[in-house]
Design an enzyme around this catalytic site. Structure first.
Site, PDB file in Angstrom:
ATOM      1  N   GLY A 149     -12.929 -16.222  31.365  1.00 29.41           N
ATOM      2  CA  GLY A 149     -14.127 -15.368  31.008  1.00 29.41           C
ATOM      3  C   GLY A 149     -15.093 -15.237  31.949  1.00 29.41           C
ATOM      4  N   ARG A 151     -18.228 -15.430  34.039  1.00 32.31           N
ATOM      5  CA  ARG A 151     -18.925 -16.684  34.793  1.00 32.31           C
ATOM      6  C   ARG A 151     -18.207 -17.844  34.281  1.00 32.31           C
ATOM      7  NH1 ARG A 151     -22.286 -14.222  38.348  1.00 32.31           N
ATOM      8  NH2 ARG A 151     -23.524 -12.701  37.563  1.00 32.31           N
ATOM      9  N   GLY A 153     -15.966 -19.084  36.576  1.00 27.90           N
ATOM     10  CA  GLY A 153     -15.525 -19.645  37.653  1.00 27.90           C
ATOM     11  C   GLY A 153     -14.062 -19.300  38.371  1.00 27.90           C
ATOM     12  N   SER A 155     -13.318 -16.354  39.773  1.00 27.90           N
ATOM     13  CA  SER A 155     -13.259 -16.050  41.261  1.00 27.90           C
ATOM     14  C   SER A 155     -13.586 -17.331  42.295  1.00 27.90           C
ATOM     15  CB  SER A 155     -14.609 -15.042  41.662  1.00 27.90           C
ATOM     16  OG  SER A 155     -14.227 -13.926  40.500  1.00 27.90           O
ATOM     17  N   THR A 173     -11.705  -4.448  43.772  1.00 31.08           N
ATOM     18  CA  THR A 173     -11.216  -3.174  43.352  1.00 31.08           C
ATOM     19  C   THR A 173     -12.295  -2.638  42.448  1.00 31.08           C
ATOM     20  OG1 THR A 173     -10.354  -4.687  41.255  1.00 31.08           O
ATOM     21  CG2 THR A 173      -8.885  -4.337  42.840  1.00 31.08           C
ATOM     22  N   HIS A 190     -20.590 -12.759  46.257  1.00 35.26           N
ATOM     23  CA  HIS A 190     -19.201 -13.092  46.417  1.00 35.26           C
ATOM     24  C   HIS A 190     -19.035 -13.108  47.842  1.00 35.26           C
ATOM     25  CE1 HIS A 190     -16.815 -12.749  42.772  1.00 35.26           C
ATOM     26  NE2 HIS A 190     -18.048 -12.786  42.140  1.00 35.26           N
TER      27      HIS A 190
END
Length: 310
Positions: A149, A151, A153, A155, A173, A190
């Protein structure tokens, strides 16, 4: 070169004395002693050290070379040397191992050891899980789908899994920064945590990316890819128009010859959207997730930074 690790912890050991954190409590029954290493039977600290930024190198009695990090250090390799063994503070920065691989200092036969361990890692099992990605990365083709979902973690987990690879292409993307300032801030956050040697590719043409990949890919993420595909095909009004894109992506994922880690949103745990567009997006992304999961060697759900293998 025979390397025997008798102690692999930081100078304060693990657990850290008088520390009450969950990590230190988890290893009290089997504590890790501060760094002590034998190289061909000789204590590491008795070998003549060549000081380097971030650590030192030694030549073992058998003539092989070993690179060792200082606590928290990222040792710079010597020119022209492929080390037989490296002792690295992987908890400080696992991407340093990727940089050493990219430079040629760490080769396929190099023995890699994690040292200076302490409560920067949650527990022994999490250490073992991460080291498997860093010291013995999967050979291609290998496809991983990470779900989670907002936030959660997911990524960060994707980046962690590929951190020690020498060359990674980050496939973004999402919309361009100029189109969405808030998105630009997210993208910037990021980028800061990504290893500096990673390449970035901004595209929604995942078919071409998967077909032409020559090294590991991190695709982040499938939700923004789907939104773009639905925009481009007019699927918000004619839902079936996006189905060929889903079929094509599934075929490209199945045929991929690289190590690929893709991030996607798990949208099935929330309330049913109260509008048609939201329901269409949820249903199609659930379909994408199921299709790619069926064609993946590894699938996991990330919740509050914890990883559950599926």
């Amino acid at each position: 070169m025979d390397v025997v690790i008798e102690g692999d912890a930081s100078p304060g050991g693990w657990p850290v004395p008088d520390c009450r954190c969950a990590s230190c409590r988890s290893v009290r029954a089997a504590p890790h002693a501060p760094l002590r290493v034998l190289v061909d039977g000789t204590p590491l600290d008795e070998l003549a050290a060549r000081r380097l930024p971030g650590g030192f190198a030694v030549t073992a009695p058998d003539g092989g070379d070993l690179l060792c990090a200082d606590p928290g250090g990222l040792p710079e390799p010597e020119d022209g040397i492929v080390y037989e063994a490296v002792l690295l503070d992987l908890l400080a920065d696992p991407s340093h191992l990727g940089a050493l691989r990219a430079s040629g200092a760490v080769g396929p036969r190099t023995s890699v050891h994690a040292v200076h361990l302490d409560h920067r890692i949650r527990d022994e099992s999490e250490l073992t899980r991460r080291l498997a990605f860093w010291t013995s990365p999967p050979t291609p083709p290998h496809r991983t789908l990470l779900l989670g979902g907002s936030r959660s973690g997911k990524s960060a987990e994707a980046e962690l899994r590929l951190a020690a690879h020498p060359h990674v292409t980050y496939v973004a993307t999402g919309p361009t920064a100029e189109a969405d300032p808030d998105w630009a801030r997210r993208v910037g956050a990021h980028k800061v945590r990504r290893p500096p040697g990673w390449a970035t590719l901004e595209t929604t043409d995942l078919d071409a990316v998967l077909r032409n990949a020559e090294g590991p890919l991190l695709i982040d993420g499938l939700g923004t890819w789907l939104a773009a595909a639905m925009d481009e095909t007019g699927a918000w009004e004619s839902p079936d128009a996006v189905l060929p894109r889903l079929d094509s992506l599934t075929a490209s994922w199945r045929a991929a010859s690289a190590v690929v880690v893709a991030v996607s949103d798990e949208v099935g745990l929330s309330l049913v959207p109260d509008n048609r567009a939201g329901r269409l997006f949820r249903d199609f992304l659930g379909d994408v997730n199921q299709r790619l999961a069926a064609e993946s060697e590894d699938v996991a759900l990330v919740v509050a930074g914890r990883v559950v293998a599926l």
